[in-house]
Design a protein around this motif. Structure first.
Motif, PDB file in Angstrom:
ATOM      1  N   GLY A   1       1.055  -1.136  -0.090  1.00 33.63           N
ATOM      2  CA  GLY A   1       0.008  -0.096   0.099  1.00 33.63           C
ATOM      3  C   GLY A   1       0.793   1.354  -0.025  1.00 33.63           C
ATOM      4  O   GLY A   1       0.664   2.338  -0.805  1.00 33.63           O
ATOM      5  N   SER A   2       1.970   1.137   0.803  1.00 28.01           N
ATOM      6  CA  SER A   2       2.785   2.344   0.721  1.00 28.01           C
ATOM      7  C   SER A   2       3.380   2.646  -0.688  1.00 28.01           C
ATOM      8  O   SER A   2       3.628   4.056  -0.900  1.00 28.01           O
ATOM      9  N   VAL A   3       3.805   1.872  -1.352  1.00 23.69           N
ATOM     10  CA  VAL A   3       4.293   1.937  -2.715  1.00 23.69           C
ATOM     11  C   VAL A   3       3.433   2.642  -3.632  1.00 23.69           C
ATOM     12  O   VAL A   3       3.773   3.669  -4.314  1.00 23.69           O
ATOM     13  N   LEU A   4       2.136   2.038  -3.614  1.00 16.13           N
ATOM     14  CA  LEU A   4       1.189   2.664  -4.540  1.00 16.13           C
ATOM     15  C   LEU A   4       0.902   4.360  -3.697  1.00 16.13           C
ATOM     16  O   LEU A   4       0.563   5.139  -4.912  1.00 16.13           O
ATOM     17  N   MET A   5       0.866   4.398  -2.558  1.00 14.47           N
ATOM     18  CA  MET A   5       0.626   5.700  -2.072  1.00 14.47           C
ATOM     19  C   MET A   5       1.807   6.599  -2.710  1.00 14.47           C
ATOM     20  O   MET A   5       1.583   7.980  -2.815  1.00 14.47           O
ATOM     21  N   LEU A   6       3.035   6.066  -2.541  1.00 16.45           N
ATOM     22  CA  LEU A   6       4.337   6.832  -2.942  1.00 16.45           C
ATOM     23  C   LEU A   6       4.055   7.246  -4.609  1.00 16.45           C
ATOM     24  O   LEU A   6       4.339   8.794  -4.872  1.00 16.45           O
ATOM     25  N   LEU A   7       3.560   6.356  -5.341  1.00 13.02           N
ATOM     26  CA  LEU A   7       3.265   6.823  -6.666  1.00 13.02           C
ATOM     27  C   LEU A   7       2.265   7.872  -6.739  1.00 13.02           C
ATOM     28  O   LEU A   7       2.569   9.022  -7.661  1.00 13.02           O
ATOM     29  N   GLY A   8       1.331   7.888  -6.033  1.00 12.08           N
ATOM     30  CA  GLY A   8       0.169   9.137  -5.746  1.00 12.08           C
ATOM     31  C   GLY A   8       0.816  10.227  -5.453  1.00 12.08           C
ATOM     32  O   GLY A   8       0.611  11.525  -5.963  1.00 12.08           O
ATOM     33  N   ILE A   9       1.859  10.462  -4.485  1.00  9.58           N
ATOM     34  CA  ILE A   9       2.514  11.514  -3.896  1.00  9.58           C
ATOM     35  C   ILE A   9       3.250  12.012  -5.224  1.00  9.58           C
ATOM     36  O   ILE A   9       3.331  13.369  -5.318  1.00  9.58           O
ATOM     37  N   LEU A  10       4.125  11.423  -5.933  1.00  6.82           N
ATOM     38  CA  LEU A  10       4.715  11.782  -6.734  1.00  6.82           C
ATOM     39  C   LEU A  10       4.060  12.445  -8.028  1.00  6.82           C
ATOM     40  O   LEU A  10       4.249  13.368  -8.789  1.00  6.82           O
ATOM     41  N   ALA A  11       2.858  11.801  -8.497  1.00  8.61           N
ATOM     42  CA  ALA A  11       1.984  12.099  -9.540  1.00  8.61           C
ATOM     43  C   ALA A  11       1.635  13.866  -9.070  1.00  8.61           C
ATOM     44  O   ALA A  11       1.566  14.595  -9.798  1.00  8.61           O
ATOM     45  N   VAL A  12       1.070  13.808  -7.835  1.00  6.12           N
ATOM     46  CA  VAL A  12       0.872  15.140  -7.193  1.00  6.12           C
ATOM     47  C   VAL A  12       2.034  16.288  -7.473  1.00  6.12           C
ATOM     48  O   VAL A  12       1.883  17.149  -7.818  1.00  6.12           O
ATOM     49  N   TYR A  13       3.229  15.669  -6.884  1.00 12.25           N
ATOM     50  CA  TYR A  13       4.202  16.470  -6.958  1.00 12.25           C
ATOM     51  C   TYR A  13       4.436  16.997  -8.112  1.00 12.25           C
ATOM     52  O   TYR A  13       4.975  18.323  -8.532  1.00 12.25           O
ATOM     53  N   PHE A  14       4.761  16.188  -9.216  1.00 10.81           N
ATOM     54  CA  PHE A  14       5.083  16.469 -10.692  1.00 10.81           C
ATOM     55  C   PHE A  14       4.036  17.444 -11.337  1.00 10.81           C
ATOM     56  O   PHE A  14       4.269  18.233 -12.093  1.00 10.81           O
ATOM     57  N   TYR A  15       2.679  17.264 -11.416  1.00 12.66           N
ATOM     58  CA  TYR A  15       1.621  17.843 -11.532  1.00 12.66           C
ATOM     59  C   TYR A  15       1.799  19.230 -11.077  1.00 12.66           C
ATOM     60  O   TYR A  15       1.716  20.207 -11.890  1.00 12.66           O
ATOM     61  N   TYR A  16       2.069  19.529 -10.006  1.00 15.05           N
ATOM     62  CA  TYR A  16       2.037  20.992  -9.402  1.00 15.05           C
ATOM     63  C   TYR A  16       3.063  21.568  -9.781  1.00 15.05           C
ATOM     64  O   TYR A  16       2.961  22.737 -10.131  1.00 15.05           O
ATOM     65  N   GLY A  17       4.395  20.950  -9.850  1.00 15.12           N
ATOM     66  CA  GLY A  17       5.381  21.492 -10.390  1.00 15.12           C
ATOM     67  C   GLY A  17       5.317  21.850 -11.834  1.00 15.12           C
ATOM     68  O   GLY A  17       5.714  22.985 -12.382  1.00 15.12           O
ATOM     69  N   ALA A  18       4.522  21.064 -12.704  1.00 22.81           N
ATOM     70  CA  ALA A  18       4.309  21.545 -14.065  1.00 22.81           C
ATOM     71  C   ALA A  18       3.423  22.731 -14.310  1.00 22.81           C
ATOM     72  O   ALA A  18       3.443  23.631 -14.957  1.00 22.81           O
ATOM     73  N   GLN A  19       2.786  22.939 -13.383  1.00 28.53           N
ATOM     74  CA  GLN A  19       1.427  23.912 -13.366  1.00 28.53           C
ATOM     75  C   GLN A  19       1.996  25.215 -12.850  1.00 28.53           C
ATOM     76  O   GLN A  19       1.787  26.397 -13.406  1.00 28.53           O
ATOM     77  N   THR A  20       2.950  25.027 -11.675  1.00 25.32           N
ATOM     78  CA  THR A  20       3.234  26.318 -11.078  1.00 25.32           C
ATOM     79  C   THR A  20       4.841  26.756 -11.384  1.00 25.32           C
ATOM     80  O   THR A  20       5.356  27.838 -11.178  1.00 25.32           O
TER      81      THR A  20
END
Length: 537
Positions: free
Chosen positions: A175-194
């Motif tokens: 479960g933690s590894v899948l959660m990490l993928l979600g965290i990275l998705a948020v991280y890169f989306y926010y970075g690309a937007q801002t």
């Protein structure tokens, strides 16, 4: 007022664990006393958080906020902060941490030094999870707490301890590894937007108001869901829990039930709802369905258990399903009740595992059929057990009733539009409340059956004639839990006042209105840059 206090609370147990390294191994009593003193100090310095909490705060405030640069190259910072929701979980952790250490004095006789080191390191990991406001830091603490719990089960557990420890570790790691993928998705989306790459939760949560984020948020919701649902555990991710609870030492079971399971429900409240509001509303019917299946399934399986500890373990599946019912009601009553019931479950089920531990130390068996008539031999024990049983089944004047009543009120308010269609039938609205009530009835059945089989009847087993009542130490660590059960049951106002503002704000974030499920309000101002020293709401 509280500047620096959060780090102090978090790392006092870690400092104590490091000091225990210098104790001689044969100084078992000295190690136990020192570990108890460390846990008591940690609880004492955390009390001002609750007693002096400003109930007007809706979000995170500078007085409970610590921010330092940590790994600037990736945008990771050391950010600690509390709001009214997380402060209750910090208090629960420090209280149960102290009680767990006290309960271990006579239960742990081998490798005592290593045991208390792991127990204190585990407490630091749990506190870090509730305090972290940086996703990278949160994930570090989330993973750190796996290691000491793995060893607590694997070394000091029961006959099948290695199987239970490995199963617990693999489930949670998956479960933690899948959660990490979600965290990275948020991280890169926010970075690309801002153009600002950061793990700062207080900035990433603003994505909830970005309509372009919706498609990606649906995938991120499920990545977080797996990580948090395994930890709750929600049906059908619950199968690691009975094994882990049954094989863990008493203190391990108390920490598992009282704190670790709450990290899953806390994750949904802290991350899924405010950061992924549209996805949360979209998938709420499925979350409610899994919650009511867990409520009924956990209760039915608990009714057929012959092992005292397994019965309490399966009751946790049912009770945590009830908490999730409140959370995904997505209204003020549901969230208030869901969060308070998480605290209630930590108190009552933690106490139940302590009660099982007391009789197990005397008889070395958990089979319910081996007991009977214990109220004649152990009247103080029977009285405390009765109070905790009534708390667990939701008797008025005790804490369980307040949480369950508020959750049912929230479930009753779920609009009929939040429905699941099955073979032409649409279920929603009051259906969820009816399912919740069935779990309460079944819970009363198995808990009263357990009490009747163990406390009443004749002392037919001669081994039970040797049982002694609770000693002073056992009364000392059970009485605070009993007192908290009565406090919340008779006067829950302080808890609801602490939750009032952050819960109302959370409902606004996820639903745009008091009853939830409304359309999102217009997007707010653009997120502040990572180095903005502003006060955080």
């Amino acid at each position: 007022m509280f500047q620096g206090l959060l780090s102090l609370i978090c790392y006092v147990p870690l400092a104590g664990a490091l000091l225990i390294l210098f104790f001689p191994k044969d100084s078992k009593k000295g190690i136990a006393y020192f570990a108890t003193a460390v846990a008591a100090i940690d609880f004492a310095i955390s009390l001002p958080l609750f007693l002096q909490w400003d109930t007007s705060l809706a979000g995170f405030d500078q007085r409970t906020f610590e921010r330092f640069d940590w790994i600037p190259s990736i945008g990771a910072q050391y950010v600690f902060g509390l709001d009214g929701i997380s402060v209750l979980f910090v208090m629960l952790t420090t209280l149960l941490g102290l009680i767990s250490v006290l309960s271990s004095w006579s239960a742990i006789t081998e490798r005592v030094k290593e045991y208390y080191i792991f127990l204190l390191v585990l407490q630091t990991g749990m506190l870090g999870v509730f305090m972290s406001l940086d996703f990278f830091l949160f994930y570090v603490f989330w993973e750190v707490m796996l290691v000491p719990m793995y060893f607590l089960i694997g070394i000091w557990g029961g006959a099948n301890k290695l199987y239970a420890a490995i199963k617990f570790f693999l489930y949670t790691l998956f479960g933690s590894v899948l959660m990490l993928l979600g965290i990275l998705a948020v991280y890169f989306y926010y970075g690309a937007q801002t153009g600002v790459y950061t793990f700062d939760y207080t900035q990433l949560v603003t994505l909830g108001a970005d309509p372009e984020f919706f498609e990606l948020s649906k995938w991120i919701f499920w990545a977080f869901f797996i990580g948090f649902a395994i930890k709750v555990p929600m049906f059908p991710f619950h199968t690691w829990l009975p094994d882990a609870h049954t094989e863990a030492p008493t203190a391990g079971s108390v920490i598992l039930a009282g704190v670790l399971l709450k990290m899953g429900t806390y994750g949904f409240v802290r991350f899924n709802l405010p950061m992924l509001p549209e996805a949360s509303r979209l998938y709420a019917p499925y979350m409610l369905a899994l919650a009511v299946v867990g409520i009924i399934y956990g209760a039915l399986v608990a009714m057929v258990q012959r092992d005292w500890k397994k019965l309490v373990a399966y009751s946790s599946v049912s009770h945590l399903g009830f908490c999730m019912l409140g959370v995904f009601a997505l209204n003020v009553n549901g969230l208030n009740g869901g969060i308070l019931q998480m605290i209630n479950h930590g108190l009552s089920t933690g106490a139940l595992f302590l009660i099982v531990g007391i009789v197990y130390e005397r008889r070395h068996t958990r089979m319910i059929s081996e007991y009977g008539g214990l109220s004649k031999q152990m009247p103080v024990f029977a009285a405390i057990f009765m109070i905790i049983t009534m708390s667990s089944i939701g008797l008025p004047a005790l804490n369980g009733f307040i949480g369950e009543f508020t959750i049912l009120a929230g479930a009753f308010q779920i609009p009929s539009t939040v429905a699941l269609s099955f073979m032409g039938w649409s279920v929603g609205g009051k259906f969820w409340a009816v399912c919740g009530v069935s779990g309460i009835v079944l819970g009363a059945a198995y808990m009263l059956w357990l009490y009747q089989r163990t406390m009443f009847g004749g002392l037919d087993n001669p081994e039970n004639l040797k049982m002694t009542d609770c000693n002073t130490r056992e009364v000392i660590y059970l009485v605070p839990l009993v007192a908290c059960c009565f406090w919340i049951g008779l006067y829950p106002k302080p808890f609801f006042r602490i939750l009032e503002k952050p819960v109302a704000r959370l409902v606004e974030q996820v639903g745009g209105g008091r009853t939830g499920y409304a359309h999102l309000a217009a997007p707010g101002p653009a997120p502040a840059p990572a180095n903005d020293p502003r006060a955080v709401e």
